[in-house]
Design a protein around this motif. Structure first.
Motif, PDB file in Angstrom:
ATOM      1  N   GLN A 103      78.530  16.856  18.253  1.00 13.67           N
ATOM      2  CA  GLN A 103      79.554  15.837  18.042  1.00 13.67           C
ATOM      3  C   GLN A 103      80.377  16.138  16.797  1.00 13.67           C
ATOM      4  N   CYS A 106      82.830  18.930  17.651  1.00 12.35           N
ATOM      5  CA  CYS A 106      83.878  18.600  18.620  1.00 12.35           C
ATOM      6  C   CYS A 106      85.118  18.107  17.880  1.00 12.35           C
ATOM      7  N   MET A 110      83.644  13.538  20.077  1.00 12.08           N
ATOM      8  CA  MET A 110      83.096  12.807  21.213  1.00 12.08           C
ATOM      9  C   MET A 110      81.589  12.647  21.084  1.00 12.08           C
ATOM     10  N   ILE A 112      78.734  13.256  22.472  1.00  9.53           N
ATOM     11  CA  ILE A 112      78.203  14.121  23.528  1.00  9.53           C
ATOM     12  C   ILE A 112      76.778  13.738  23.928  1.00  9.53           C
ATOM     13  N   MET A 115      76.813  10.816  26.307  1.00  6.65           N
ATOM     14  CA  MET A 115      77.277  11.253  27.619  1.00  6.65           C
ATOM     15  C   MET A 115      76.148  11.931  28.378  1.00  6.65           C
ATOM     16  N   VAL A 131      83.005   9.236  27.385  1.00  3.69           N
ATOM     17  CA  VAL A 131      83.916  10.350  27.124  1.00  3.69           C
ATOM     18  C   VAL A 131      85.320   9.835  26.812  1.00  3.69           C
ATOM     19  N   LYS A 132      85.801   8.883  27.600  1.00  3.64           N
ATOM     20  CA  LYS A 132      87.187   8.435  27.435  1.00  3.64           C
ATOM     21  C   LYS A 132      87.392   7.600  26.180  1.00  3.64           C
ATOM     22  N   PRO A 138      89.367  14.052  30.281  1.00  2.46           N
ATOM     23  CA  PRO A 138      88.074  14.747  30.375  1.00  2.46           C
ATOM     24  C   PRO A 138      88.012  15.825  31.454  1.00  2.46           C
ATOM     25  N   CYS A 165      80.840  21.363  28.391  1.00  2.00           N
ATOM     26  CA  CYS A 165      82.165  21.260  29.002  1.00  2.00           C
ATOM     27  C   CYS A 165      82.093  21.052  30.512  1.00  2.00           C
ATOM     28  N   LYS A 168      81.248  17.521  31.075  1.00  2.00           N
ATOM     29  CA  LYS A 168      82.442  16.688  30.877  1.00  2.00           C
ATOM     30  C   LYS A 168      83.362  16.777  32.093  1.00  2.00           C
TER      31      LYS A 168
END
Length: 514
Positions: A103, A106, A110, A112, A115, A131-132, A138, A165, A168
């Motif tokens: 995180q 990033c 984000m 992470i 998520m 994520v948003k 994303p 990724c 995501k």
């Protein structure tokens, strides 16, 4: 009743009341780490220091009882420095990351690990919402981001990093976006110039703050270089168009095919309450819009993105050329905070950033401790570049080591360290302690190296008569808190696990489930 003065105001309290409780009755919150309302107290953290106005001496407010005519000062420069020192001493032995290294690495910051936990539970909609909160595109970024987060992943020390990724990407592809909430409109209008990744993100997050955004671009369709410089194999246009449509759905007004000359720019400054410039690399055509510029681009504050004109903010490649779209998207999110602050006439500081404890790289003996909350499995590589199936995504997400702190949102140590600008390294004198995790309990996890030895857990388990409970083990600097007689954590906390976890000021004892 005892009468005393706190910060020059008279208060009357019952005899036997501590200075801290007397201050609380006046609505004054004195910082504390080892205090618990339902327990008999002993001084430990030394964070609650106050001053005797008559003689200038500092003392812990939690353990000193009120006396007639007492005069107390609860906050001045000397007290603040004392509290900062107390925090830095606690931090010198505290071993734990507030935010996971992925995180921190990033550019959009984000969350992470959160998520990953939702994906591991098969909750793709909830993962998309996470994520948003920080990344407006994303599915797009899941396909094109070079993944600096994966380079920082602690799992890399074990075998290979988690495929962040691609996770995501599947969240963006298969998660259902939450409905656009009913937004309370502020009555403010902002123009965002440039509909590339930076401008799209800025428009999205400003609109979600109740600010009416008009998004301008010289091209007929939004997307910028995302639309014109990437092949359909790398980024299918339907993916880009879908995520742009989700942004427009929030209420953003898009005006494509609009060239913004210097004269038009000046007219926009009169029409809108603020402007965000996200046009990409500056050219002679824009003449920097009359803003201060350097060799690389427009000059703006690194935190707020405010330019030489206080009404104008600049983000993305207009600041300096970069091929990292996630950085531009992150700046779009961050500038929304700054614009909102400007419109509210608050100090313009940008997105809030809290204190972040960090311990560095994992050492060999710690790998097994982190694998206790993960799975011993190799990274999954989907065939044909098509991305993960749902089953593959769940399996890959389970490889996450849960490096972030479970108590990140309610950790007293973190909050006070931020408030007093504490330096974690000030009193570091030796090698850090090796991290261990005790997870053999159905409800809680115990990470002893995060413990500040406040003793709340010892006193709570004693009060509620746990058979084993917690106790102080050892003496002096080597003292630790644990279950006596080498009993397992599940035997130490049979009745009070949730109560102890909720009372822990650092997340050393925390609930397994969020």
């Amino acid at each position: 009743m005892i009468k005393l003065k706190i910060n020059n105001k008279v208060v009357a309290v019952e005899d036997g009341t501590s200075v801290m409780k007397a201050a609380q009755q006046m609505g004054i919150d004195i910082p504390n780490m080892c205090w618990n309302d339902e327990l008999e107290h002993f001084t430990s953290c030394m964070l609650c220091m106050v001053k005797d106005k008559k003689n200038g001496k500092l003392y812990p407010s939690c353990s000193v009882k009120v006396t007639e005519g007492m005069e107390v000062i609860t906050d001045d420069d000397e007290i603040a420095e004392s509290r900062k020192t107390a925090l830095e001493l606690l931090l010198s032995e505290h071993v734990g990351d507030c935010e996971a290294p992925c995180q921190v690495a990033c550019p959009a910051h984000m969350d992470i690990p959160k998520m990953n936990r939702f994906i591991a539970a098969g909750k793709f909609d909830e993962a998309l919402a996470v994520v948003k909160k920080d990344i407006a595109l994303p599915a797009v970024l899941g396909r094109i981001c070079p993944a600096p987060c994966e380079g920082a992943c602690h799992r890399k020390t074990v075998d290979e990093p988690v495929s962040i990724c691609l996770l995501k990407q599947i969240v963006g592809d298969k998660g259902n976006p939450a409905p656009v909430p009913e937004l309370e409109q502020t009555g403010k209008k902002v123009a965002v110039i440039g509909a590339g990744p930076a401008g799209l993100a800025a428009a999205y997050y400003l609109q979600l703050k109740g600010i009416q955004v008009t998004l301008f671009d010289k091209n007929e369709k939004a997307g910028g270089l995302l639309r014109t410089s990437l092949s359909a194999e790398v980024l299918p246009l339907e993916v880009l168009d879908r995520e742009i449509a989700e942004i427009i759905k929030t209420g953003v007004i898009f005006k494509g095919g609009t060239a913004i000359t210097l004269n038009v720019f000046e007219e926009m400054k009169a029409e809108f309450d603020a402007l965000v410039v996200a046009t990409g690399v500056i050219s002679g055509e824009t003449e920097n819009f009359g803003l201060q510029a350097g060799p690389k681009g427009i000059v703006a504050d690194k935190n707020s993105y405010q330019t030489s004109d206080e009404k104008v903010f600049a983000i993305g490649n207009v600041l300096r050329s970069s091929r990292l779209a996630v950085r531009s998207v992150g700046q779009g999110k961050e500038v929304a905070f700054a614009v909102q602050q400007f419109l509210k006439k608050h100090a313009v500081k940008g997105e809030p950033r809290l204190f972040n404890s960090r311990f560095g790289r994992l050492v060999k003996n710690e790998l097994a401790e982190y694998l206790k909350e993960s799975v011993d499995a190799k990274r999954i590589w989907p065939e044909g570049g098509t991305g993960f199936s749902n089953e593959q995504a769940v399996a890959e997400a389970k490889r996450c080591l849960h490096c972030d702190c479970r108590a990140i949102d309610n950790c007293k140590l973190r909050n006070y360290s931020e408030a007093y600008n504490a330096d974690q390294k000030r009193y570091k004198t030796s090698e850090r302690r090796t991290i261990t995790k005790q997870i053999n309990h159905g409800a809680v996890v115990y990470e002893p190296q995060k413990c500040i030895k406040c003793g709340i857990c010892v006193r709570l388990t004693g009060k509620y008569r746990e058979k084993f409970g917690f106790t102080f083990i050892g003496r002096g600097f080597d003292v630790e808190i644990g279950v006596p007689f080498n009993e397992a954590l599940k035997n130490g906390l049979t009745e009070t696990a949730v109560k102890v976890a909720n009372a822990c000021p650092t997340g050393a004892i925390s609930l397994k489930k969020e």
